[in-house]
Structures are given as C-alpha cells and as structure tokens.
Scaffold this motif. Structure first.
Motif, PDB file in Angstrom:
ATOM      1  N   ASP A 116       0.834  -1.210   0.000  1.00 42.04           N
ATOM      2  CA  ASP A 116       0.000   0.000   0.000  1.00 42.04           C
ATOM      3  C   ASP A 116       0.866   1.256   0.000  1.00 42.04           C
ATOM      4  O   ASP A 116       0.549   2.247  -0.673  1.00 42.04           O
ATOM      5  CB  ASP A 116      -0.926   0.005   1.221  1.00 42.04           C
ATOM      6  N   GLY A 117       1.951   1.225   0.773  1.00 39.36           N
ATOM      7  CA  GLY A 117       2.848   2.369   0.817  1.00 39.36           C
ATOM      8  C   GLY A 117       3.493   2.635  -0.526  1.00 39.36           C
ATOM      9  O   GLY A 117       3.588   3.790  -0.975  1.00 39.36           O
ATOM     10  N   VAL A 118       3.941   1.581  -1.195  1.00 44.58           N
ATOM     11  CA  VAL A 118       4.551   1.730  -2.517  1.00 44.58           C
ATOM     12  C   VAL A 118       3.520   2.246  -3.519  1.00 44.58           C
ATOM     13  O   VAL A 118       3.820   3.112  -4.357  1.00 44.58           O
ATOM     14  CB  VAL A 118       5.147   0.388  -2.988  1.00 44.58           C
ATOM     15  N   ALA A 119       2.289   1.735  -3.428  1.00 45.10           N
ATOM     16  CA  ALA A 119       1.230   2.193  -4.335  1.00 45.10           C
ATOM     17  C   ALA A 119       0.967   3.677  -4.155  1.00 45.10           C
ATOM     18  O   ALA A 119       0.758   4.406  -5.142  1.00 45.10           O
ATOM     19  CB  ALA A 119      -0.051   1.390  -4.084  1.00 45.10           C
ATOM     20  N   ARG A 120       0.993   4.134  -2.902  1.00 45.82           N
ATOM     21  CA  ARG A 120       0.779   5.562  -2.641  1.00 45.82           C
ATOM     22  C   ARG A 120       1.920   6.397  -3.220  1.00 45.82           C
ATOM     23  O   ARG A 120       1.692   7.467  -3.795  1.00 45.82           O
ATOM     24  CB  ARG A 120       0.651   5.812  -1.133  1.00 45.82           C
ATOM     25  N   LEU A 121       3.139   5.910  -3.132  1.00 47.66           N
ATOM     26  CA  LEU A 121       4.271   6.624  -3.726  1.00 47.66           C
ATOM     27  C   LEU A 121       4.096   6.739  -5.234  1.00 47.66           C
ATOM     28  O   LEU A 121       4.380   7.790  -5.821  1.00 47.66           O
ATOM     29  CB  LEU A 121       5.581   5.902  -3.402  1.00 47.66           C
ATOM     30  N   ARG A 122       3.621   5.690  -5.845  1.00 43.51           N
ATOM     31  CA  ARG A 122       3.427   5.733  -7.301  1.00 43.51           C
ATOM     32  C   ARG A 122       2.312   6.723  -7.660  1.00 43.51           C
ATOM     33  O   ARG A 122       2.399   7.414  -8.689  1.00 43.51           O
ATOM     34  CB  ARG A 122       3.106   4.330  -7.834  1.00 43.51           C
ATOM     35  N   GLU A 123       1.281   6.806  -6.826  1.00 42.76           N
ATOM     36  CA  GLU A 123       0.212   7.781  -7.061  1.00 42.76           C
ATOM     37  C   GLU A 123       0.757   9.202  -6.991  1.00 42.76           C
ATOM     38  O   GLU A 123       0.418  10.061  -7.821  1.00 42.76           O
ATOM     39  CB  GLU A 123      -0.899   7.606  -6.020  1.00 42.76           C
ATOM     40  N   LEU A 124       1.591   9.464  -5.991  1.00 40.84           N
ATOM     41  CA  LEU A 124       2.176  10.795  -5.842  1.00 40.84           C
ATOM     42  C   LEU A 124       3.081  11.127  -7.025  1.00 40.84           C
ATOM     43  O   LEU A 124       3.142  12.272  -7.474  1.00 40.84           O
ATOM     44  CB  LEU A 124       2.963  10.878  -4.530  1.00 40.84           C
ATOM     45  N   CYS A 125       3.784  10.118  -7.533  1.00 32.04           N
ATOM     46  CA  CYS A 125       4.635  10.338  -8.698  1.00 32.04           C
ATOM     47  C   CYS A 125       3.779  10.659  -9.921  1.00 32.04           C
ATOM     48  O   CYS A 125       4.127  11.536 -10.715  1.00 32.04           O
ATOM     49  CB  CYS A 125       5.491   9.094  -8.952  1.00 32.04           C
ATOM     50  N   ASP A 126       2.646   9.967 -10.058  1.00 32.78           N
ATOM     51  CA  ASP A 126       1.719  10.267 -11.159  1.00 32.78           C
ATOM     52  C   ASP A 126       1.236  11.711 -11.068  1.00 32.78           C
ATOM     53  O   ASP A 126       1.145  12.415 -12.085  1.00 32.78           O
ATOM     54  CB  ASP A 126       0.502   9.331 -11.104  1.00 32.78           C
ATOM     55  N   GLU A 127       0.931  12.164  -9.827  1.00 35.86           N
ATOM     56  CA  GLU A 127       0.455  13.526  -9.637  1.00 35.86           C
ATOM     57  C   GLU A 127       1.536  14.539 -10.033  1.00 35.86           C
ATOM     58  O   GLU A 127       1.250  15.571 -10.660  1.00 35.86           O
ATOM     59  CB  GLU A 127       0.051  13.742  -8.171  1.00 35.86           C
ATOM     60  N   GLY A 128       2.767  14.248  -9.666  1.00 35.61           N
ATOM     61  CA  GLY A 128       3.858  15.147 -10.007  1.00 35.61           C
ATOM     62  C   GLY A 128       4.089  15.228 -11.501  1.00 35.61           C
ATOM     63  O   GLY A 128       4.302  16.313 -12.056  1.00 35.61           O
ATOM     64  N   GLU A 129       4.031  14.093 -12.176  1.00 35.81           N
ATOM     65  CA  GLU A 129       4.227  14.082 -13.622  1.00 35.81           C
ATOM     66  C   GLU A 129       3.082  14.794 -14.346  1.00 35.81           C
ATOM     67  O   GLU A 129       3.300  15.465 -15.359  1.00 35.81           O
ATOM     68  CB  GLU A 129       4.383  12.645 -14.104  1.00 35.81           C
ATOM     69  N   ALA A 130       1.875  14.660 -13.806  1.00 34.81           N
ATOM     70  CA  ALA A 130       0.730  15.374 -14.391  1.00 34.81           C
ATOM     71  C   ALA A 130       0.908  16.876 -14.213  1.00 34.81           C
ATOM     72  O   ALA A 130       0.585  17.667 -15.114  1.00 34.81           O
ATOM     73  CB  ALA A 130      -0.566  14.910 -13.746  1.00 34.81           C
ATOM     74  N   ALA A 131       1.440  17.285 -13.067  1.00 31.86           N
ATOM     75  CA  ALA A 131       1.692  18.706 -12.819  1.00 31.86           C
ATOM     76  C   ALA A 131       2.777  19.237 -13.754  1.00 31.86           C
ATOM     77  O   ALA A 131       2.708  20.371 -14.230  1.00 31.86           O
ATOM     78  CB  ALA A 131       2.087  18.921 -11.361  1.00 31.86           C
ATOM     79  N   ILE A 132       3.790  18.404 -14.019  1.00 32.09           N
ATOM     80  CA  ILE A 132       4.836  18.785 -14.976  1.00 32.09           C
ATOM     81  C   ILE A 132       4.225  19.014 -16.352  1.00 32.09           C
ATOM     82  O   ILE A 132       4.505  20.013 -17.035  1.00 32.09           O
ATOM     83  CB  ILE A 132       5.922  17.691 -15.055  1.00 32.09           C
ATOM     84  N   ALA A 133       3.365  18.085 -16.770  1.00 33.55           N
ATOM     85  CA  ALA A 133       2.730  18.197 -18.096  1.00 33.55           C
ATOM     86  C   ALA A 133       1.873  19.451 -18.196  1.00 33.55           C
ATOM     87  O   ALA A 133       1.771  20.064 -19.267  1.00 33.55           O
ATOM     88  CB  ALA A 133       1.888  16.956 -18.375  1.00 33.55           C
TER      89      ALA A 133
END
Length: 247
Positions: A116-133
C-alpha cells in the motif's frame, strides 16, 4: 469525585483555544514567501500586508517579529522589514543536511514499506508528472514535498520525520525557483527510487535519494550562479525628525 477521577474527566472537556491571529498571519506570509509571491529582498510594508490579508497592523507586526526570529524576514532598524535573501552557504548547508536525512529515510523505507505504501508513492509520482505536463509549478512543488514526506513517513522513524518536517518548508522555498528546471528528470529519479523501495533494496534506495537531493542542490546553486546580477533593493530613506526652530 476523587482528584484523579476529576482530572481524567476534565481531559475530555478542555476548551479548544483558537489559533492566535498573529500565527495565522505568520503562516500566510510564510506561504507567500515560499511561493515567491513575496520575493527575497522585497520591502514589507505593514499597512499593505494588513490590507492584503484583511487584518489590522498589530498581528502583522507581531508576525514579522516571529518571521524574523525564524529567519524568513530581516528587520532593519530605521528601514523596516525585508524578505530574507538566503545566501548560497545557507542553501548549501540546509540541502546537504536534507540529503543525509532523506538518504536514511529512503534506506529505512525500503525495509519497512508495504504494498500500500509503494502504491501511494506511485500515485504521488503520477500527480507530479501530471503537474509537470500542465506546467503547474505550485502543484509540482506540493507533489514533490508530499512524496519526500511520505518516504520519510514510511521509514517508521518518528524522530527522523520530525527533523525532516523542520526543514520541509525551507526546502520548498529553495525548490520552487528550480521546479521547472529540474522538470521530468526529477520525477524520473523518483520512479527509480520507488522501484528500489518496492524491491526492498535499502542501500540502492539510499544512494538514489542522496544523488537525487544532491542534484537538486547543485541545480539550485547553478541557477543562482547563472542568474543575472541585480542590485539589492535599496531600503527606503530614513525620515529625518523635525526639530523645533531655534529662537
């Protein structure tokens, strides 16, 4: 009712005290500094700040004293308040300490994190990449801060989390000017870090985090070095006191 019973009963009846207005003004001004809305070296006029924040000048004055104590504002006798302009040495020292703290956070996170912790990290990374885009600097900075904080939270070391939290806001302040410059490289490094944590490779996770934070540090110092030289904003002239005419 015995005194111990009374004490226990009163614990559930304590009256919540509202946060003092000066602290709310402090937090609002701190966020304005972190976001760059109030720039380093900028003269802070109490009346203008009071009008902007919808408060009287007194809590602004008190907040400026607190901000000065914490190194966000410089109070210059006779001239007023100015947003602190961090020196290269200040930035270098804080980001170097951050590298050590977060390297240890990543090492422990790789040992402690569950699926679950790793999944949350991946979600946060998705959010950051979306913000970059979307080229949304505020979202980039927020997602970056949350991902780093969550890595430390996964370390399950409360003392370490306290230390990282203490430097978090100042790191956000230093990261904001280079968030666009670091761009996708930063989030590619985050992906590698998350993979190492997911695989339970604590030494690799620690190394990736230290290298990642050091790249941010070097990027900030390079941005400062390449920035055009500008003269520091001159303080307003002192007002001369009127003297009574001589007889």
């Amino acid at each position: 009712m015995q005194s111990t019973e009374l004490a226990q009963d009163m614990l559930g009846r304590r009256i919540d005290r509202p946060v003092p207005l000066r602290e709310r003004v402090y937090e609002a001004m701190q966020e304005l500094i972190i976001s760059g809305s109030l720039a380093p070296g900028q003269h802070l006029v109490e009346s203008e700040l009071a009008e902007t924040l919808g408060v009287s000048r007194q809590p602004v004055r008190e907040a400026l004293q607190l901000l000065n104590s914490d190194g966000w504002v410089d109070l210059r006798p006779g001239y007023g308040a100015f947003v602190h302009a961090p020196t290269d040495q200040e930035v270098d020292q804080l980001l170097a300490v951050r590298s050590v703290l977060e390297g240890e956070s990543a090492r422990l996170a790789a040992q402690q994190a569950d699926a679950d912790g790793v999944a949350r990290l991946r979600e946060l990374c998705d959010e950051g990449e979306a913000a970059i885009a979307a080229d949304d600097i505020d979202r980039i900075v927020a997602a970056n801060a949350e991902l780093h904080r969550y890595v430390t939270q996964l370390s399950d070391n409360k003392v370490l989390l306290d230390f990282v939290t203490q430097v978090d806001r100042r790191v956000r302040w230093y990261y904001t000017p280079i968030a666009r410059q670091r761009g996708t490289d930063s989030w590619r490094e985050h992906r590698r870090l998350i993979d190492a944590i997911s695989n339970g490779d604590s030494e690799l996770a620690s190394r990736i985090m230290r290298e990642h934070t050091d790249r941010t540090r070097q990027s900030y110092l390079k941005e400062r070095e390449d920035a055009p030289t500008t003269q520091e904003q001159a303080p307003p002239a002192r007002r001369r006191r009127r003297t009574a005419p001589r007889d």
